[in-house]
Scaffold this motif. Structure first.
Motif, PDB file in Angstrom:
ATOM      1  N   ALA A   1     -59.183 -61.426 -24.852  1.00 22.21           N
ATOM      2  CA  ALA A   1     -58.576 -62.028 -23.823  1.00 22.21           C
ATOM      3  C   ALA A   1     -57.062 -61.923 -24.029  1.00 22.21           C
ATOM      4  N   GLU A   2     -56.660 -62.126 -25.221  1.00 17.68           N
ATOM      5  CA  GLU A   2     -55.197 -62.029 -25.438  1.00 17.68           C
ATOM      6  C   GLU A   2     -54.456 -60.704 -25.182  1.00 17.68           C
ATOM      7  N   VAL A   3     -55.537 -59.522 -25.320  1.00 19.88           N
ATOM      8  CA  VAL A   3     -55.007 -58.161 -25.297  1.00 19.88           C
ATOM      9  C   VAL A   3     -54.927 -58.018 -23.578  1.00 19.88           C
ATOM     10  N   ALA A   4     -56.070 -58.617 -23.158  1.00 18.89           N
ATOM     11  CA  ALA A   4     -56.119 -58.432 -21.460  1.00 18.89           C
ATOM     12  C   ALA A   4     -54.805 -58.886 -20.654  1.00 18.89           C
ATOM     13  N   GLU A   5     -54.621 -60.504 -21.222  1.00 19.13           N
ATOM     14  CA  GLU A   5     -53.538 -61.053 -20.666  1.00 19.13           C
ATOM     15  C   GLU A   5     -52.036 -60.419 -20.814  1.00 19.13           C
ATOM     16  N   LEU A   6     -51.865 -59.910 -22.133  1.00 17.05           N
ATOM     17  CA  LEU A   6     -50.687 -59.014 -22.280  1.00 17.05           C
ATOM     18  C   LEU A   6     -50.544 -57.707 -21.540  1.00 17.05           C
ATOM     19  N   ALA A   7     -51.740 -57.109 -21.512  1.00 19.70           N
ATOM     20  CA  ALA A   7     -51.644 -55.576 -20.907  1.00 19.70           C
ATOM     21  C   ALA A   7     -51.658 -55.747 -19.242  1.00 19.70           C
ATOM     22  N   ASP A   8     -52.102 -56.811 -18.768  1.00 18.33           N
ATOM     23  CA  ASP A   8     -52.071 -56.926 -17.390  1.00 18.33           C
ATOM     24  C   ASP A   8     -50.526 -57.026 -17.064  1.00 18.33           C
ATOM     25  N   VAL A   9     -49.656 -57.292 -17.779  1.00 21.18           N
ATOM     26  CA  VAL A   9     -48.300 -57.390 -17.551  1.00 21.18           C
ATOM     27  C   VAL A   9     -47.594 -56.264 -18.035  1.00 21.18           C
ATOM     28  N   HIS A  10     -47.888 -55.829 -19.264  1.00 24.46           N
ATOM     29  CA  HIS A  10     -46.971 -54.709 -19.874  1.00 24.46           C
ATOM     30  C   HIS A  10     -47.600 -53.454 -19.720  1.00 24.46           C
ATOM     31  N   GLN A  11     -49.111 -53.399 -19.430  1.00 24.97           N
ATOM     32  CA  GLN A  11     -49.284 -51.934 -19.245  1.00 24.97           C
ATOM     33  C   GLN A  11     -49.175 -51.488 -17.802  1.00 24.97           C
ATOM     34  N   ARG A  12     -48.609 -52.098 -17.067  1.00 26.41           N
ATOM     35  CA  ARG A  12     -48.583 -52.010 -15.620  1.00 26.41           C
ATOM     36  C   ARG A  12     -47.088 -51.224 -15.700  1.00 26.41           C
ATOM     37  N   LYS A  13     -46.262 -51.259 -16.679  1.00 19.59           N
ATOM     38  CA  LYS A  13     -44.843 -50.983 -16.756  1.00 19.59           C
ATOM     39  C   LYS A  13     -44.834 -49.411 -16.592  1.00 19.59           C
ATOM     40  N   GLY A  14     -45.651 -48.763 -17.208  1.00 19.33           N
ATOM     41  CA  GLY A  14     -46.026 -47.380 -17.107  1.00 19.33           C
ATOM     42  C   GLY A  14     -46.597 -46.519 -16.208  1.00 19.33           C
ATOM     43  N   HIS A  15     -47.296 -47.703 -15.083  1.00 19.02           N
ATOM     44  CA  HIS A  15     -48.197 -47.167 -13.913  1.00 19.02           C
ATOM     45  C   HIS A  15     -47.690 -47.544 -12.705  1.00 19.02           C
TER      46      HIS A  15
END
Length: 566
Positions: A394-408
């Motif tokens: 859940a924590e990974v999902a919350e953070l990735a939903d913000v930060h992984q978008r930066k590359g895409h």
């Protein structure tokens, strides 16, 4: 008696995507080009996988966008990105992105300038490079020589003498007016010029494992409905582990920091989560860099692509920045060689493109640090079927939903860059304070920006109407532009005038008149004809005042990228 075949006007060193695109563009402009490549054949490894929207627009202007898509990932496959523990597991996070078919349909029904004319396309380098070679070979003025390397060169005020060596032991000396180094990060050309790279080098060392699996997509269907899989594990590195589906959905790359001598088959199978065929074809080590050359030109020798800049893979800006170099350099070289370009035309190349590279390097770093941010929350327990595992996911999902978008989600970086302080652009006296560093694309029509894509009243794309030379758009008003048209023609530069009685375009772009460069960046705009038409014509064709010196490698403009992200 037959006349001797004239020699090349331009020697391009390196037949990667950038060098070949440059050769194609120059060839279409009637320039004689010799391309030399030390390799015997195009690359068989997928060093790059994505042509972004701006690159696809360039390919469209070269008439090859559909040919590129034909060798890429099938048009109905979504460009989705997954953060997951294993391919067979429910993804921790799915970031949905439209397939090329869906993107095209959305583009047909959107006419506010916010979308590109072409959407991104996943196309493996081992598929793209042979296609570009084929297209280059179709140009009558382009000579391709594989198995032929540049040994050394000398230049004077009239041209460049290059000494070439063939893989068969033969050698020759060839003279041209210009030489372009498109020969990669370890560029022979750049080193011979003594041009240094500045920034951060050797940030990390990674492995790219290229493998084939004929049954992975069949046994794990999700692999056929996405393009990128980032694995949540206890690797908190700036890149971490990831898998990319290649064009034919039978080849894949696995990115990892594990040692080169690792037995990667069980590692890949563990990440897949189901028995599938895995045949490792190649394992390559490579280093992460954030570097930009201090100069892009020394006399009659210029740099483009990885020879001039090296970025981290996040955001897919490496090759795409190089394609931007190629399309900028092609029309400027052609202008000089055709005789209408002034001394400022080639001077502007380094000024224009180096600032884009500085900007893209920082955007790539920003995206990579975003990946590391969510990876830092993942531990070895992330895949456990326990309350602790669920909490970590859940924590990974919350953070990735913000930060992984930066590359895409960086269409602003891809499409919204503005050439600042270019000697070829007449800027509005009271121009905007910002200069286009946002990640989210906002269509802008001030001088320096790419003209936003829009559909004309008859359903055609405005970009498609604009030819390879300068374009004067008349969108309203009754200004007399005859003096400006004549002034540009007197320089010898090609120009076409487009009268478009289209209120929608006038409202979208916000002015009656636009003078566009051959690369579709806005050189001047106004509601009345320019008072000094000859001076404007001289400016945009490189006959204007002497430009400011190229950026010094110690400048800090590299830090101007907006860091707020999406």
């Amino acid at each position: 008696m037959s006349r001797p075949t004239p020699g090349p006007q331009v020697i391009v060193v390196g037949a990667g995507p950038v060098g070949l695109t440059l050769a194609i563009d120059l060839g279409r402009r009637g320039i004689r080009v010799l391309v030399v490549e030390r390799k015997e054949a195009p690359a068989h490894l997928p060093k790059m996988e994505r042509s972004n929207a701006r690159t696809m627009e360039v390919f469209r202007r070269l008439g090859i966008a559909e040919r590129v898509r034909a060798v890429g990932l099938p048009a109905d496959v979504p460009m989705d990105v997954h953060v997951t523990t294993r391919l067979v597991d429910e993804p921790i996070l799915r970031l949905p992105y439209p397939s090329p078919v869906e993107a095209a349909e959305l583009g047909r029904t959107t006419n506010d300038g916010t979308l590109p004319l072409e959407s991104q396309q996943l196309v493996s380098q081992y598929a793209l490079e042979p296609l570009l070679r084929e297209v280059a070979a179709e140009q009558p003025t382009v000579d391709l020589r594989y198995g032929c390397g540049l040994e050394s060169f000398e230049q004077d005020e009239h041209g460049v003498v290059a000494r070439l060596a063939g893989s068969d032991g033969t050698s020759e000396t060839t003279r041209a007016q210009y030489l372009i180094g498109c020969d990669g990060g370890t560029s022979t050309v750049r080193r011979a010029l003594g041009i240094k790279l500045s920034g951060e080098g050797n940030i990390a060392s990674l492995r790219q494992v290229f493998f084939r699996s004929r049954d992975l997509v069949e046994k794990v269907p999700v692999a056929g409905r996405a393009r990128h899989f980032y694995f949540a594990d206890d690797d908190a590195r700036i890149i971490g582990t990831a898998m990319v589906v290649q064009s034919d959905q039978r080849h894949f790359t696995f990115h990892t920091a594990l040692p080169e001598d690792t037995d990667f088959v069980p590692v890949i199978l563990e990440k897949v989560g189901r028995p599938v065929e895995v045949e490792v074809l190649a394992v390559n080590s490579w280093a992460l860099h954030l570097l930009v050359a201090g100069l892009y030109r020394e006399g009659r020798v210029l740099l483009a692509g990885d020879a001039a800049h090296l970025v981290i893979p996040q955001g897919g800006l490496g090759m795409n920045t190089g394609i931007g170099d190629a399309t900028d350099l092609a029309w400027k070289l052609a202008g000089v060689l055709h005789g209408w370009g002034g001394p400022g035309l080639l001077d502007s190349y380094g000024i224009d493109r180096r600032q884009v590279a500085l900007r893209n390097v920082r955007a790539s770093e920003y995206a990579a640090r975003g990946t590391a941010e969510w990876r830092g929350a993942s531990t070895a327990e992330v895949g456990d079927d326990t309350p602790q595992g669920a909490r970590i996911r859940a924590e990974v999902a919350e953070l990735a939903d913000v930060h992984q978008r930066k590359g895409h989600e960086m269409t602003g970086i891809e499409l919204g860059y503005r050439y600042v302080d270019s000697p070829l652009i007449s800027y509005d006296p009271a121009g905007p304070a910002d200069d286009g560093y946002a990640y989210t694309y906002r269509p802008r029509s001030e001088p320096g920006f790419r003209l936003p894509h829009a559909w004309c009243a008859d359903g055609t794309a405005l970009h498609d109407r604009l030819g390879p030379g300068y374009s004067l758009l008349r969108l309203g008003g009754d200004a007399d532009t005859a003096k400006l048209e004549q002034a540009v023609r007197e320089t010898g530069a090609p120009i076409t005038v487009h009268h478009l009685d289209d209120p929608h375009l006038r409202a979208l772009y916000g002015a009656d008149l636009f003078l566009l460069r051959p690369d579709l960046h806005i050189a001047w705009r106004g509601d009345a004809a320019p008072a000094e038409a000859a001076e404007l014509a001289d400016l945009v064709t490189g006959h204007g005042p002497e430009p400011v010196p190229p950026c010094d490698p110690s400048d800090r403009s590299i830090d101007r990228v907006e860091r707020t992200g999406t």
